[in-house]
Design an enzyme around this catalytic site. Structure first.
Site, short mmCIF file in Angstrom:
data_model
loop_
_atom_site.label_atom_id
_atom_site.label_comp_id
_atom_site.label_asym_id
_atom_site.label_seq_id
_atom_site.Cartn_x
_atom_site.Cartn_y
_atom_site.Cartn_z
CB SER A 286 -46.02 -9.94 -0.93
OG SER A 286 -46.82 -11.09 -0.95
CB THR B 144 -42.02 -14.76 1.15
OG1 THR B 144 -41.18 -13.64 1.20
CG2 THR B 144 -41.42 -15.84 0.30
CB THR C 79 -40.55 -12.96 -1.99
OG1 THR C 79 -41.11 -11.84 -1.31
CG2 THR C 79 -39.05 -12.76 -2.08
NE ARG D 194 -34.06 -6.95 1.44
CZ ARG D 194 -35.01 -7.85 1.68
NH1 ARG D 194 -35.71 -8.37 0.70
NH2 ARG D 194 -35.25 -8.24 2.90
CB THR E 79 -42.61 -15.61 5.49
OG1 THR E 79 -43.12 -14.37 4.97
CG2 THR E 79 -43.35 -15.96 6.77
N GLY E 80 -40.82 -13.18 6.34
CA GLY E 80 -40.50 -12.11 7.29
C GLY E 80 -39.26 -11.36 6.87
#
Ligand code: ASP
Length: 340
Positions: free
Chosen positions: A91, A193, A211, A221, A244-245
């Site tokens: 990631s 991340t 990330t 993106r 994060t997320g």
């Protein structure tokens, strides 16, 4: 709790190899539980906190940097370079999962105690975007460089261009192409991340975030991670927060900046993270993203208190301080994965 003089003494002892020097050691499960129940109880510094299990070795590297006399900004850069350079971390950086065109595109940002910041987004072919972000901060009049411009800048600074798509990530991408369904599954397929926050020995706060972004994203993106105020924010008078997320949800709510503002208004780091996660939930509970929405924050304040909170279960973070060493803690959360 060790004070600055103790820390310097230990650092000095470390240079002559005395074994009592503090190191970021692994702690037992019992010790971890004891730590979890005392979150936020004792102000302390230096302090390093970072997201997910890859935060553990990252904290070790960051702590070593502080032990060797580095500043907070040196520490967070050195720390997050560990998962960036690890091909097993799917990631972040080298080995990160690609976009739907099979390209590994990287986002990163860094911020120091004087509110200087640097960022790169949609950067390809450079293993350590965090170090490029630091160069943007230190060597340019700008905050953010993207895509080809970020790459050309990195090359001009001596970074090496290389292929970051490992055979494992390429295999996963080809498998994904069979169905081509975009449904991020953050913290289930290890797509997460690394964000790191630090208070150094002078009490100065720094942060870094890096990330490869959401796996199978559209080409081009950019998520929250390179955006100061979304993926990372700090105010040296108050504290720092990082996310994060699902980056889209964090950008929509200016997540990390809002966590810092909650701390400015007197909330503890854990409370501040919880308030903003609740806000994100309220804004998204009828949104198409809700099906797979996960967000988590970590935060520290000027006193050396720390905390974390996530929307859904499964978020953990690594904490390292002088008193208790390096350990993993589970964040509290609003709901489990099957609940909405
Ligand atoms: N926040 C990152 C992004 O949206 C992904 C993650 O933390 O898993 O790009």
């Amino acid at each position: 709790m060790a004070n600055r003089r103790d820390f310097i003494k230990k650092t000095a002892l470390g240079t002559i190899g005395v074994s009592t020097v503090f190191s970021c050691k692994e702690v037992t499960k019992e010790e971890q539980n004891a730590v979890a129940s005392t979150t936020n109880s004792t102000p302390n510094k230096p302090l390093i906190i970072s997201t997910w299990k890859h935060g553990f070795p990252a904290n070790e590297a960051a702590w070593k940097t502080l032990n060797e006399g580095g500043t907070g900004i040196d520490a967070v850069e050195a720390g997050v370079r560990i998962p960036e350079g690890d091909p097993k971390e799917r990631s972040v950086g080298y080995g990160g999962l690609p976009d739907r065109e099979g390209k590994v595109t990287l986002d990163a940002c860094i911020m120091d105690h004087n509110s200087n910041c640097g960022s790169v987004a949609f950067l390809q072919g450079i293993k350590h975007p965090i170090s490029v972000a630091r160069k943007v901060m230190e060597d340019t009049p700008h905050v953010m460089l993207t895509g080809e411009g970020a790459l050309q800048f990195a090359l001009s600074k001596g970074f090496k261009e290389e292929n970051l798509l490992t055979p494992e990530s390429e295999k996963d991408w080809k498998k994904w192409l069979e169905k081509s369904k975009y449904k991020p599954v953050i913290n289930i397929e290890n797509h997460d991340t690394i964000s790191m926050l630090a208070i150094d020995n002078n009490g100065n706060i720094s942060g870094a975030c890096t990330t490869s972004g959401a796996a199978w994203k559209m080409h081009g993106r950019v998520g929250d991670s390179p955006i100061i105020g979304a993926g990372l924010f700090l105010d040296n008078e108050v504290g720092a927060a990082a996310a994060t997320g699902l980056g889209e949800a964090v950008i929509r709510t200016a997540g990390s900046a809002m966590v810092v503002e909650q701390m400015r208004m007197g909330k503890s780091p854990a409370e501040a993270c919880k308030i903003i996660v609740e806000r994100i939930y309220e804004k998204h509970k009828n949104h198409r993203d809700m099906e797979y929405l996960q967000v988590g924050f970590i935060a520290i304040n000027k006193q050396g208190e720390y905390g974390g909170y996530s929307l859904r279960s499964g978020f953990d973070f690594a904490v390292c301080d002088t008193e208790k060493g390096n350990r993993m803690e589970d964040a509290q959360f609003k709901m489990t994965w099957d609940a909405q």
